[in-house]
Design a protein around this motif. Structure first.
Motif, PDB file in Angstrom:
ATOM      1  N   LYS A  18     -15.474 -49.381 -68.367  1.00  0.00           N
ATOM      2  CA  LYS A  18     -15.014 -49.126 -69.740  1.00  0.00           C
ATOM      3  C   LYS A  18     -16.158 -49.339 -70.710  1.00  0.00           C
ATOM      4  O   LYS A  18     -16.980 -50.232 -70.519  1.00  0.00           O
ATOM      5  N   ASP A  19     -16.180 -48.536 -71.758  1.00  0.00           N
ATOM      6  CA  ASP A  19     -17.176 -48.707 -72.807  1.00  0.00           C
ATOM      7  C   ASP A  19     -16.577 -49.571 -73.913  1.00  0.00           C
ATOM      8  O   ASP A  19     -16.357 -49.130 -75.024  1.00  0.00           O
ATOM      9  N   ASP A  20     -16.276 -50.803 -73.543  1.00  0.00           N
ATOM     10  CA  ASP A  20     -15.611 -51.729 -74.453  1.00  0.00           C
ATOM     11  C   ASP A  20     -16.385 -53.048 -74.410  1.00  0.00           C
ATOM     12  O   ASP A  20     -16.519 -53.670 -73.343  1.00  0.00           O
ATOM     13  N   LYS A  21     -16.914 -53.460 -75.552  1.00  0.00           N
ATOM     14  CA  LYS A  21     -17.799 -54.635 -75.613  1.00  0.00           C
ATOM     15  C   LYS A  21     -17.129 -55.890 -75.039  1.00  0.00           C
ATOM     16  O   LYS A  21     -17.735 -56.627 -74.260  1.00  0.00           O
ATOM     17  N   GLU A  22     -15.895 -56.134 -75.446  1.00  0.00           N
ATOM     18  CA  GLU A  22     -15.197 -57.335 -74.995  1.00  0.00           C
ATOM     19  C   GLU A  22     -15.021 -57.315 -73.467  1.00  0.00           C
ATOM     20  O   GLU A  22     -15.260 -58.317 -72.785  1.00  0.00           O
ATOM     21  N   TYR A  23     -14.631 -56.154 -72.957  1.00  0.00           N
ATOM     22  CA  TYR A  23     -14.458 -55.981 -71.510  1.00  0.00           C
ATOM     23  C   TYR A  23     -15.785 -56.220 -70.782  1.00  0.00           C
ATOM     24  O   TYR A  23     -15.841 -56.951 -69.786  1.00  0.00           O
ATOM     25  N   ILE A  24     -16.850 -55.643 -71.301  1.00  0.00           N
ATOM     26  CA  ILE A  24     -18.155 -55.774 -70.654  1.00  0.00           C
ATOM     27  C   ILE A  24     -18.635 -57.226 -70.684  1.00  0.00           C
ATOM     28  O   ILE A  24     -19.110 -57.757 -69.675  1.00  0.00           O
ATOM     29  N   GLU A  79     -26.493 -57.130 -73.913  1.00  0.00           N
ATOM     30  CA  GLU A  79     -25.283 -56.863 -74.707  1.00  0.00           C
ATOM     31  C   GLU A  79     -25.328 -57.561 -76.069  1.00  0.00           C
ATOM     32  O   GLU A  79     -24.684 -57.139 -77.019  1.00  0.00           O
TER      33      GLU A  79
END
Ligand SMILES: [Mg+2]
Length: 111
Positions: A18-24, A79
């Motif tokens: 996923k391109d999701d900061k929190e997920y990454i 990140e």
């Protein structure tokens, strides 16, 4: 290899679903914990099964796990838009200052 060069090369393999900061960030932190655990497990076997003798195989296995932790730390820094060179430089300056002030064995992040 320079730290920033490593960070740049390692980032080519950072493929997240996923391109999701929190997920990454969460995946990276879980990865740091998981890979750190793999180091500890190998050290446990070194102590328990190898009686503290560092065999070439054990050393190689631990080296690979340290590399895995390094990869995740590199991704975390990336990140957060932090340069690995900058982190290493700041860390060695902090430790050198503590050494020079005889503060290595005291407590606190900002000593
Ligand atoms: Mg691993």
């Amino acid at each position: 290899m320079e730290f920033d060069e490593y960070q740049k090369l390692a980032s080519r393999t950072a493929l997240f679903a996923k391109d999701d900061k929190e997920y990454i960030l969460m995946l990276i932190c879980l990865g740091i914990a998981g890979e750190s655990g793999e180091i500890l497990e190998k050290v446990k076997h070194l102590v328990r099964d190898d009686k503290g003798v560092v065999t070439p195989e054990r050393r190689e296995g631990i080296k690979k796990e340290i590399g895995d932790v390094l990869w995740y730390l590199s991704q975390l820094a990336r990140e957060l838009d932090l340069s690995f060179d900058e982190i290493a430089d700041a860390n060695i300056k902090k430790l050198t200052s503590r050494l020079e002030r005889d503060m290595l064995n005291s407590e606190g992040d900002d000593r």
